[in-house]
Design a protein around this motif. Structure first.
Motif, PDB file in Angstrom:
ATOM      1  N   LEU A 149     128.177  13.607 -22.159  1.00  0.00           N
ATOM      2  CA  LEU A 149     126.725  13.547 -22.071  1.00  0.00           C
ATOM      3  C   LEU A 149     126.157  14.650 -22.947  1.00  0.00           C
ATOM      4  O   LEU A 149     126.515  15.820 -22.805  1.00  0.00           O
ATOM      5  N   LEU A 150     125.262  14.266 -23.862  1.00  0.00           N
ATOM      6  CA  LEU A 150     124.745  15.214 -24.851  1.00  0.00           C
ATOM      7  C   LEU A 150     123.219  15.189 -24.843  1.00  0.00           C
ATOM      8  O   LEU A 150     122.602  14.130 -24.952  1.00  0.00           O
ATOM      9  N   PHE A 151     122.614  16.370 -24.709  1.00  0.00           N
ATOM     10  CA  PHE A 151     121.166  16.527 -24.773  1.00  0.00           C
ATOM     11  C   PHE A 151     120.793  17.124 -26.127  1.00  0.00           C
ATOM     12  O   PHE A 151     121.325  18.181 -26.503  1.00  0.00           O
ATOM     13  N   LEU A 152     119.884  16.476 -26.835  1.00  0.00           N
ATOM     14  CA  LEU A 152     119.459  16.929 -28.154  1.00  0.00           C
ATOM     15  C   LEU A 152     117.950  17.168 -28.137  1.00  0.00           C
ATOM     16  O   LEU A 152     117.172  16.226 -28.026  1.00  0.00           O
ATOM     17  N   ASP A 153     117.536  18.426 -28.260  1.00  0.00           N
ATOM     18  CA  ASP A 153     116.124  18.788 -28.219  1.00  0.00           C
ATOM     19  C   ASP A 153     115.658  19.152 -29.622  1.00  0.00           C
ATOM     20  O   ASP A 153     116.073  20.166 -30.175  1.00  0.00           O
ATOM     21  N   GLU A 154     114.809  18.304 -30.216  1.00  0.00           N
ATOM     22  CA  GLU A 154     114.326  18.484 -31.593  1.00  0.00           C
ATOM     23  C   GLU A 154     115.504  18.785 -32.538  1.00  0.00           C
ATOM     24  O   GLU A 154     115.501  19.781 -33.264  1.00  0.00           O
ATOM     25  N   PRO A 155     116.506  17.907 -32.576  1.00  0.00           N
ATOM     26  CA  PRO A 155     117.755  18.245 -33.265  1.00  0.00           C
ATOM     27  C   PRO A 155     117.652  18.380 -34.782  1.00  0.00           C
ATOM     28  O   PRO A 155     118.424  19.127 -35.383  1.00  0.00           O
ATOM     29  N   THR A 156     116.727  17.666 -35.425  1.00  0.00           N
ATOM     30  CA  THR A 156     116.705  17.673 -36.894  1.00  0.00           C
ATOM     31  C   THR A 156     115.622  18.573 -37.487  1.00  0.00           C
ATOM     32  O   THR A 156     115.393  18.548 -38.698  1.00  0.00           O
ATOM     33  N   ALA A 157     114.957  19.361 -36.665  1.00  0.00           N
ATOM     34  CA  ALA A 157     113.930  20.273 -37.175  1.00  0.00           C
ATOM     35  C   ALA A 157     114.553  21.225 -38.195  1.00  0.00           C
ATOM     36  O   ALA A 157     115.551  21.886 -37.920  1.00  0.00           O
ATOM     37  N   GLY A 158     113.973  21.260 -39.385  1.00  0.00           N
ATOM     38  CA  GLY A 158     114.484  22.150 -40.425  1.00  0.00           C
ATOM     39  C   GLY A 158     115.530  21.529 -41.326  1.00  0.00           C
ATOM     40  O   GLY A 158     115.895  22.123 -42.346  1.00  0.00           O
ATOM     41  N   MET A 159     116.018  20.333 -40.996  1.00  0.00           N
ATOM     42  CA  MET A 159     117.022  19.674 -41.834  1.00  0.00           C
ATOM     43  C   MET A 159     116.343  18.929 -42.982  1.00  0.00           C
ATOM     44  O   MET A 159     115.235  18.415 -42.839  1.00  0.00           O
ATOM     45  N   ASP A 160     117.043  18.839 -44.122  1.00  0.00           N
ATOM     46  CA  ASP A 160     116.524  18.032 -45.221  1.00  0.00           C
ATOM     47  C   ASP A 160     116.825  16.558 -44.962  1.00  0.00           C
ATOM     48  O   ASP A 160     117.500  16.199 -43.992  1.00  0.00           O
ATOM     49  N   THR A 161     116.320  15.689 -45.823  1.00  0.00           N
ATOM     50  CA  THR A 161     116.421  14.241 -45.617  1.00  0.00           C
ATOM     51  C   THR A 161     117.868  13.765 -45.508  1.00  0.00           C
ATOM     52  O   THR A 161     118.205  12.982 -44.611  1.00  0.00           O
ATOM     53  N   ASN A 162     118.734  14.215 -46.401  1.00  0.00           N
ATOM     54  CA  ASN A 162     120.132  13.791 -46.373  1.00  0.00           C
ATOM     55  C   ASN A 162     120.831  14.273 -45.116  1.00  0.00           C
ATOM     56  O   ASN A 162     121.624  13.534 -44.509  1.00  0.00           O
ATOM     57  N   SER A 163     120.547  15.506 -44.714  1.00  0.00           N
ATOM     58  CA  SER A 163     121.167  16.059 -43.507  1.00  0.00           C
ATOM     59  C   SER A 163     120.727  15.287 -42.273  1.00  0.00           C
ATOM     60  O   SER A 163     121.524  15.034 -41.361  1.00  0.00           O
ATOM     61  N   ARG A 164     119.434  14.896 -42.241  1.00  0.00           N
ATOM     62  CA  ARG A 164     118.946  14.103 -41.107  1.00  0.00           C
ATOM     63  C   ARG A 164     119.664  12.757 -41.032  1.00  0.00           C
ATOM     64  O   ARG A 164     120.077  12.319 -39.954  1.00  0.00           O
TER      65      ARG A 164
END
Length: 297
Positions: A149-164
């Motif tokens: 079970l994994l909780f992800l809170d605003e996980p892609t904030a600060g990532m670039d498009t490819n990283s997202r």
């Protein structure tokens, strides 16, 4: 099928202020839950309840069939908080080894390094990493115990498009392997792309719990968007069957109950119109409409 999470008639108050009211739901293995709602509606409180970091004022919560504070489930739960790290004067590789030491059966260091995707910056001080790099490292740390079970809170904030893109590919692969994932994010387009189920919090309770396509059926108006150098006032006069939803530079988005009529009204100006697209309502548009007061049936 045994539920990963069961929430039964849960309410939560802080100093006599109602935060959650009589909330009930179950989560099954392999689901990707998109938990959405405006700031302050109780999303963070709900996550804290599921993690056992705070207790409900009433009702019952079980995670893997037991109380969220039960130490037996610690290795089965991973959390990627929005806030970064409690310590930053440490190198990335050192932090990975430290967090792995907390678990009985952690992922291998090699797998953790691959998840962190820091490349030559693996031995850089955490405080010197970019925001996107810190988020990817945080994700790797959340996966240290190989959680179910994994909780992800605003996980892609600060990532670039490819990283997202790469990040969400990883998340979907995890769900296919049977892991259950709960995501909160202001990037609703990302939730729209990956979530198998939407939980929509408003006024202290869920106003919607189900698949996105079923939610879209409740909002029957169609989106017609296009690019044009015509002024906003000109278009609003010429398109009486449409309602202007947004206008950014030369890009217009109209809502309509009759897309054929709107396109007919638009046709005399087609020489000054391009990139016409007709689609269903997006999650972001539904969210904005609901938070303005439109009720979900």
């Amino acid at each position: 099928m045994t539920s990963v999470i069961e929430v039964m008639n849960v309410s939560k108050e802080f100093e006599k202020k109602q935060v959650l009211s009589n909330v009930s739901f179950k989560v099954q293995p392999g689901e990707i839950i998109g938990l959405i709602g405006q700031n302050g509606v109780g999303k963070s409180t709900l996550i804290k309840l599921l993690l056992g970091l705070t207790q409900p004022s009433s009702g019952q919560i079980t995670v893997f069939g037991t109380h969220p504070t039960d130490k037996a489930i610690k290795d089965h739960v991973g959390v990627m908080f929005q806030d970064s790290f409690g310590i930053s004067r440490i190198k990335g590789n050192e932090l990975i080894k430290l967090v792995c030491s907390y678990y009985s059966h952690p992922l291998s260091f090699k797998n953790m390094v691959a998840l962190a995707d820091l490349g030559n910056d693996l031995t850089t001080m955490v405080s010197k990493l970019s925001g996107g790099q810190r988020r990817k490292l945080n994700f790797a740390l959340a996966m240290a115990g190989n959680p179910d079970l994994l909780f992800l809170d605003e996980p892609t904030a600060g990532m670039d498009t490819n990283s997202r893109y790469d990040f969400w590919q990883q998340v979907q692969s995890l769900a296919k392997s049977g892991k259950t994932i709960i995501v909160t994010s202001h990037y609703l387009a990302e939730i729209e792309d990956v979530a198998t189920r939407i939980l929509f919090l408003k006024d202290h309770h869920f106003i919607y719990d189900g698949a996105l396509n079923e939610l879209q059926k409740e909002f029957t108006r169609i989106i017609v968007e296009f690019d044009s150098d015509l002024s906003e006032s000109e278009l609003m006069k010429q398109l009486p069957s449409g309602e202007l939803d947004s206008h950014l530079q030369d890009h217009y988005v109209f809502l309509t109950d009759d897309e054929d009529q709107l396109l007919t009204e638009l046709s005399p100006q087609m020489a000054r119109v391009k990139n016409v697209r007709v689609t269903q309502r997006s999650l972001d548009q539904i969210f904005r409409e609901v938070t303005k007061g439109v009720e979900v049936q």
